[in-house]
Design an enzyme around this catalytic site. Sequence first.
Site, PDB file in Angstrom:
ATOM      1  N   GLU A 352       0.835  -1.199   0.000  1.00 25.26           N
ATOM      2  CA  GLU A 352       0.000   0.000   0.000  1.00 25.26           C
ATOM      3  C   GLU A 352       0.870   1.248   0.000  1.00 25.26           C
ATOM      4  O   GLU A 352       0.474   2.293  -0.529  1.00 25.26           O
ATOM      5  CB  GLU A 352      -0.934  -0.005   1.217  1.00 25.26           C
ATOM      6  N   HIS A 383       7.347 -27.363   2.273  1.00 24.69           N
ATOM      7  CA  HIS A 383       6.507 -28.425   1.716  1.00 24.69           C
ATOM      8  C   HIS A 383       5.388 -27.845   0.854  1.00 24.69           C
ATOM      9  O   HIS A 383       4.409 -28.537   0.556  1.00 24.69           O
ATOM     10  CB  HIS A 383       5.929 -29.270   2.853  1.00 24.69           C
ATOM     11  N   LYS A 509     -13.890   1.606  -3.598  1.00 21.79           N
ATOM     12  CA  LYS A 509     -14.905   1.881  -2.581  1.00 21.79           C
ATOM     13  C   LYS A 509     -16.117   2.574  -3.190  1.00 21.79           C
ATOM     14  O   LYS A 509     -17.269   2.176  -2.948  1.00 21.79           O
ATOM     15  CB  LYS A 509     -14.314   2.763  -1.479  1.00 21.79           C
TER      16      LYS A 509
END
Length: 551
Positions: A352, A383, A509
């Site tokens: 950000e 793994h 938004k």
Amino acid sequence: MTHIVTDTPLWKKLSDHHWEVVGTHLRELFDTDPDRGVDLIVTAADLYIDYSKHRVTRETMGLLVDLARAAGVERHREAMFTGAHINTSEDRAVLHTALRANPERELIVDGQDVVGDVHTVLRRMGEFTDRVRSGAWRGATGERIRTVVNIGIGGSDLGPAMAYRALRHYVDGPEVRFVSNIDPADLLSNLTDLDPRTTLFVVVSKTFSTLETMTNASAARRWITEALGEHAVPRHFVAVSTDEERVTAFGITARNIFGFWEWVGGRYSVGSAAGLSVMIAIGRERFTEFLGGMRAIDEHFRTTPLESNAPVILGMLGVWYSSFFGADARAVLPYAHDLARFPAYLQQLTMESNGKSVRTDGTPVGTFTGEIFWGEPGTNGQHAFHQLLHQGTHLIPVDFLGFAEPIEDLPTLDGIGSVHDVLTANLFAQSKVLAFGKNADEVAADGTPSALVPHKVMSGNRPSTTILGAKLTPSTLGQLIALYEHQVFVQGIVWGIDSFDQWGVELGKTSALELGPALWDLDGAAYVGDSSTTGLIRTYRLARGERRCLP
């Protein structure tokens, strides 16, 4: 006009130098400079940082430090610490370092006694923390608070949640849970086994208007009032916010508002009142140790020459790989399971901050910026994705994090050794194998069939940093946080970007608010201007059994 360091002769010199280094293997670098494993280390507070396994020479490091100096890192560093408005797009100071400053330090910014204000809030947080932990603060029915639910998103969640998980061995107060996602499953799954009478909510939102946070806070309020009545709200909610009017309208009393300031961004706010839930969990003394760890790195960053300055060195190595090698990502692999959420925290802090494509003056950047941070704890990653780190076609520098002393340990299978030693042996082995690999002759010498040799070759020459602390404590966690915060700053200065705004999150938004009615206004048309989004909305509404007004 921004000073464009990418247009300077020094940048060109580094670019040319990159082509000299790129064909040199780390094996050769260690053969020709066997002391680099001793010399290419730096210490900062309690952290020992080995950067010798990077694809750099001593000349490289000199040039990178010269670049940092030419970009103005020292000048901008002092500007940040003294309250200049280095967040230029929002015309704000950047003062997360003031959150952990010594109380005797004087810092007046825009007419405000910044450090005095910080310690006033810290004292209030401490007093409230003591009341909750001692049982002096009780719920509406007189029950002691046993669970604290932190409601926030972004920096109001990632930092506190990470710190609570990392410091679980130091938790001797109420249990803390964290709710961030607007998905109802997040809140409901956290409330399902809780008792409203013994639950306290900490609502963290600077504006007290963040959609996700206020949606969850309103639902939590209903949960409390349906069980205990309206009068219970002031005993079961406190706020971390700057908007007293909205907070009091919600039903929280003004004396239970803990403020913070425009000069601290969410992703830098874990040391502020946004960390109230962490303070309640570990106590004010340990929270002070946490802040002290951050302050120790602040002091190192501010006073240490660039040549031996840990955030500068690590930040410039990130610039080296991103801007000159074209590497997109950095893996952060903590060999400490309690740091499981640290990579996710760093994702917001770094991406950000430095995920920008224009300079502070609005002109396009001339190089790759930002790094994609990701990772999981070791040895789990071995793994899962280490295969790509070792034999894939992507260059992904790695940060290994580890600690010499475990908080808890188990014996090995034979009952003689320490499982923590086994964990740390894996950390060191991964760093070693990434760097030096195993060539075809060495694989064949093990008796490997010739057809299988190419599949088992490990090319090595994969760079990594190893950061070792003595033990995972509140202080060392604070040190790690500040170490990465200041790397972000260094890179932003070199790239000429504003690391402290986040305009890229805003359009999504507003678009969500615009699209919402097409999903729930069943009498309205579903067409929203493009065929893809319209088709998705149509499919969604059909799946929910709604066919009215569909195109």
